[in-house]
Design an enzyme around this catalytic site. Structure first.
Site, short mmCIF file in Angstrom:
data_model
loop_
_atom_site.label_atom_id
_atom_site.label_comp_id
_atom_site.label_asym_id
_atom_site.label_seq_id
_atom_site.Cartn_x
_atom_site.Cartn_y
_atom_site.Cartn_z
CG HIS A 176 -0.66 0.33 2.21
ND1 HIS A 176 -0.95 0.39 3.46
CD2 HIS A 176 1.06 0.41 2.90
CE1 HIS A 176 -0.64 0.49 4.70
NE2 HIS A 176 0.87 0.78 3.87
CB CYS B 73 2.40 4.08 4.49
SG CYS B 73 2.85 2.26 6.09
CG HIS C 139 6.19 0.29 2.73
ND1 HIS C 139 7.13 0.29 3.90
CD2 HIS C 139 4.99 0.06 3.36
CE1 HIS C 139 5.63 1.06 4.69
NE2 HIS C 139 4.35 0.01 4.62
CG HIS D 227 2.38 -3.25 6.13
ND1 HIS D 227 3.30 -3.05 7.24
CD2 HIS D 227 2.09 -2.34 5.49
CE1 HIS D 227 3.22 -1.83 7.34
NE2 HIS D 227 2.28 -1.63 6.25
CG ASP E 223 -2.99 -12.98 0.20
OD1 ASP E 223 -1.66 -13.21 0.45
OD2 ASP E 223 -2.82 -14.23 -0.21
CG HIS E 224 0.49 -11.92 -2.48
ND1 HIS E 224 0.38 -12.96 -1.59
CD2 HIS E 224 2.28 -12.63 -2.12
CE1 HIS E 224 0.77 -13.58 -0.98
NE2 HIS E 224 1.77 -13.85 -1.26
CD GLU F 128 0.02 -1.01 8.27
OE1 GLU F 128 -0.90 -0.69 7.63
OE2 GLU F 128 0.23 0.11 9.64
#
Ligand SMILES: [Zn+2]
Length: 144
Positions: free
Chosen positions: A22, A41, A47, A49, A87-88, A131
């Site tokens: 994000h 962030c 980047h 998480h 996801d991903h 997070e």
């Protein structure tokens, strides 16, 4: 004396993990102000998480099954409603659920609550978004 005529009320919690990128950045602010507010962030290309999502249902323990719901229902709902979308993925660019929403952990928790509430209704008690090992958001559907 213990009341054995009504169902005991319990909390049932399931955790899942997902990885996503994000970027937290407000175009109305300068790069320096974004760095100050959002830290790493705010990096230009975002980047990643390793998120954890905790879903808690609250309800009566069924006398026959001994369960509130079968916990695999939570696992499957999180997979279908959230992980398949996030996801991903890059949450700013590649998530239907997060489109147009600043992907903070708070906003993730609210969005996840909304889709899980459509599935579980009043049984849904709490959604947690972890997070990092140090940062956790808890949302229980409250507004104000
Ligand atoms: Zn971040």
């Amino acid at each position: 004396m213990t009341d054995r005529t009504s169902a005991p009320i319990a909390l049932l919690q399931r955790w899942e993990t997902f990885c996503a990128a994000h970027r937290l950045y407000d175009e109305r602010m300068t790069p320096e102000q974004n760095d100050a507010l959002y830290g790493p962030c705010a990096r230009e290309f975002g980047h990643g998480h390793n998120y954890r999502i905790g879903v808690t249902l609250k309800g009566g323990v069924d006398a026959r099954t001994g369960m509130i719901v079968n916990i695999t229902e939570i696992k499957q709902a999180v997979q279908e409603l959230i992980l398949d979308d996030m996801d991903h993925r890059h949450l700013n660019h590649d998530s239907r659920l997060m489109r147009g929403i600043n992907p903070t952990a708070e906003n993730l928790a609210v969005v996840c609550w909304t889709v899980l509430h459509e599935r579980f209704g009043a049984l849904l008690h709490e959604v947690q978004i972890e997070e990092t090992a140090n940062n956790l958001v808890i949302y229980r559907g409250e507004r104000g």
